[in-house]
Scaffold this motif. Structure first.
Motif, short mmCIF file in Angstrom:
data_model
loop_
_atom_site.label_atom_id
_atom_site.label_comp_id
_atom_site.label_asym_id
_atom_site.label_seq_id
_atom_site.Cartn_x
_atom_site.Cartn_y
_atom_site.Cartn_z
N HIS A 217 72.53 -38.31 -9.75
CA HIS A 217 72.10 -39.08 -8.59
C HIS A 217 73.17 -38.97 -7.50
CE1 HIS A 217 68.60 -40.81 -10.63
NE2 HIS A 217 69.37 -40.89 -11.70
N GLU A 218 74.15 -39.87 -7.56
CA GLU A 218 75.19 -39.85 -6.54
C GLU A 218 76.35 -38.92 -6.88
OE1 GLU A 218 73.10 -43.75 -6.84
OE2 GLU A 218 74.36 -42.61 -8.23
N THR A 393 76.63 -42.17 -0.07
CA THR A 393 75.68 -43.05 -0.76
C THR A 393 75.75 -44.45 -0.15
OG1 THR A 393 76.03 -41.83 -2.82
CG2 THR A 393 75.09 -44.04 -3.02
#
Length: 441
Positions: A217-218, A393
């Protein structure tokens, strides 16, 4: 007539001003900056001077002198959007906008901020102003609430975490609940509490083993490697074993170059970071010419030392910090402004030194434009030397309280709105043949 030209601070200087003023200890805990008064105002339920239904006041007519001065500051440094629009200028913070604008001396009756040069210009711009008016009113009421005289439970911090009580780092709500903060059900209370805590808890949210930022994801593949090493070092089980071995364990160092507001926070705010890693010793280093004037070293507990370095991050200071350990050293830059033209050259050599340590580096920005500018400059100036650890993010632990740009009150930011990470490459960067020849010569 338009005002005479005068020096206008760039947006980076606005950020510095906001960090220094809006997050000052006095603003957090009341009008008096003395330590005794701060403690008394937090722990003693005094009779409020303003009720919760009396918080809205035009800033120019506020019962608090510092807010009246702030209104004067906004009026002197901001622009009238109608004047700017009539001049065909889009950027209200530009020098051209300030040259074309009259002083915004008219206070909007709905938000209490000086927003336009006259009632006529306010009425002409009313449709556009209604887009930002609710946020300005919120800021107005929040500032009056901080000075209202009520008991500010938002700043009553819990002590050490119970041995069997897990902390949930998903977001502010779960963090406050699992860390046993006083009940913070109101949105205003959440905004107040998040403003100082955004600094230590942003760090914790990246390093903690229950971090909301994960692989796929990040985090990049390199980010997973770096943070796995750091999180293993910081895990309570691992450090407990090290501590019981009787051998010296090097403290975890968190170095914050360009420190501003983070250096002003009371030690009890930074202790909230320590409580999330109960068996780890932390040394926090605030570095920069704008660090708050404090003792050189303060150790509120055996596991926490705060160091203030009233100087720019230089080669000499870098050498003093050496040797570096990627398992126990990490750098954090809070809203640094890497990409601002006036600061880019100054950051260049500092970043090169830090990148070469191969320690993890994390930075924040206050809006999408700020993040894009900073990461673009990093890629352009240091792309061959670094790996990305964490993509930009939305920070789960950003400040929920908006700050107002004094150059254009229509523009708002949130401290530590986004977070990203990078690190020096694990291998040597190969030079071109021309560079090799130049080196040998």
């Amino acid at each position: 007539m338009p005002r005479a030209a005068r020096p206008v601070a760039c947006t980076a200087r606005f950020e510095r001003h906001i960090q220094q003023r809006a997050i000052s200890i006095g603003t957090l805990f009341g009008r008096d900056n003395s330590q005794a008064t701060q403690k008394h105002s937090r722990l003693t339920p005094n009779k409020p001077t303003l009720g919760q239904d009396e918080l809205f006041r035009p800033l120019v007519a506020s019962p608090f002198p510092d807010l009246r001065k702030r209104a004067e500051f906004y009026a002197d440094h901001s622009v009238c959007p109608t004047c700017v629009a009539d001049a065909g200028i889009k950027d209200g913070t530009s020098l051209e906008a300030h040259k074309a604008s009259k002083r915004p001396a008219h206070t909007c009756p709905d938000c209490g901020f000086p927003t336009h040069c006259s009632r006529e210009h306010w009425e002409r711009d009313l449709e556009e102003h209604r887009k930002v008016c609710p946020t300005l009113r919120q800021v107005n009421e929040d500032e009056h609430d901080l000075r209202s005289g009520r008991r500010l439970m938002e700043f009553e911090y819990p002590g050490p975490q119970g041995f069997e009580e897990a902390v949930n780092m998903s977001n502010w709500d779960t963090y406050f609940y699992t860390r046993n903060f006083p009940s913070l059900n109101a949105e205003r209370s959440l905004r107040h509490a998040s403003k100082p805590l955004t600094y230590p808890i942003t760090i914790a949210s990246v390093l903690h083993d229950t971090s909301p930022y994960r692989s796929g994801h990040e985090l990049t593949a390199e980010g997973v490697k770096s943070l796995t090493a750091l999180r293993m070092t910081l895990s309570a089980e691992n450090t407990a074993k090290e501590a019981s071995s009787g051998t010296y364990v090097r403290p975890m160092r968190i170095i914050m170059p360009g420190a501003r507001a983070e250096s002003q926070l009371p030690a009890e705010v930074w202790m909230q970071l320590m409580y999330l890693f109960p068996n780890t010793a932390f040394h926090l280093h605030f570095v920069g010419p704008e660090v708050y004037n404090r003792p050189v070293v303060l150790s509120p507990t055996p596991n926490l030392q705060l160091h203030w370095h009233d100087a720019r991050y230089s080669a000499r200071l870098h050498q003093d910090f050496a040797p570096f350990d990627p398992y126990r050293d990490v750098f954090f830059f809070f809203c640094p402004g890497f990409g601002y033209p006036a600061q880019r050259a100054g950051w260049h050599d500092t970043l090169r030194m830090i990148i070469r340590t191969q320690c993890a580096i994390f930075a924040t920005g206050f809006d999408a434009e700020d993040i894009q500018r900073d990461t673009g400059v990093l890629a352009e100036d240091h792309g061959e030397e670094m790996d990305w650890l964490m993509a930009p993010t939305l920070n789960r632990f950003r400040s929920l309280k908006p700050d107002v740009n004094p150059q254009d009150v229509r523009r708002h930011i949130h401290t530590n709105w986004s977070v990203y990470g990078f690190r020096g490459k694990r291998y040597e960067v190969r030079h071109t043949s021309e560079e090799d020849e130049a080196t040998t010569e």
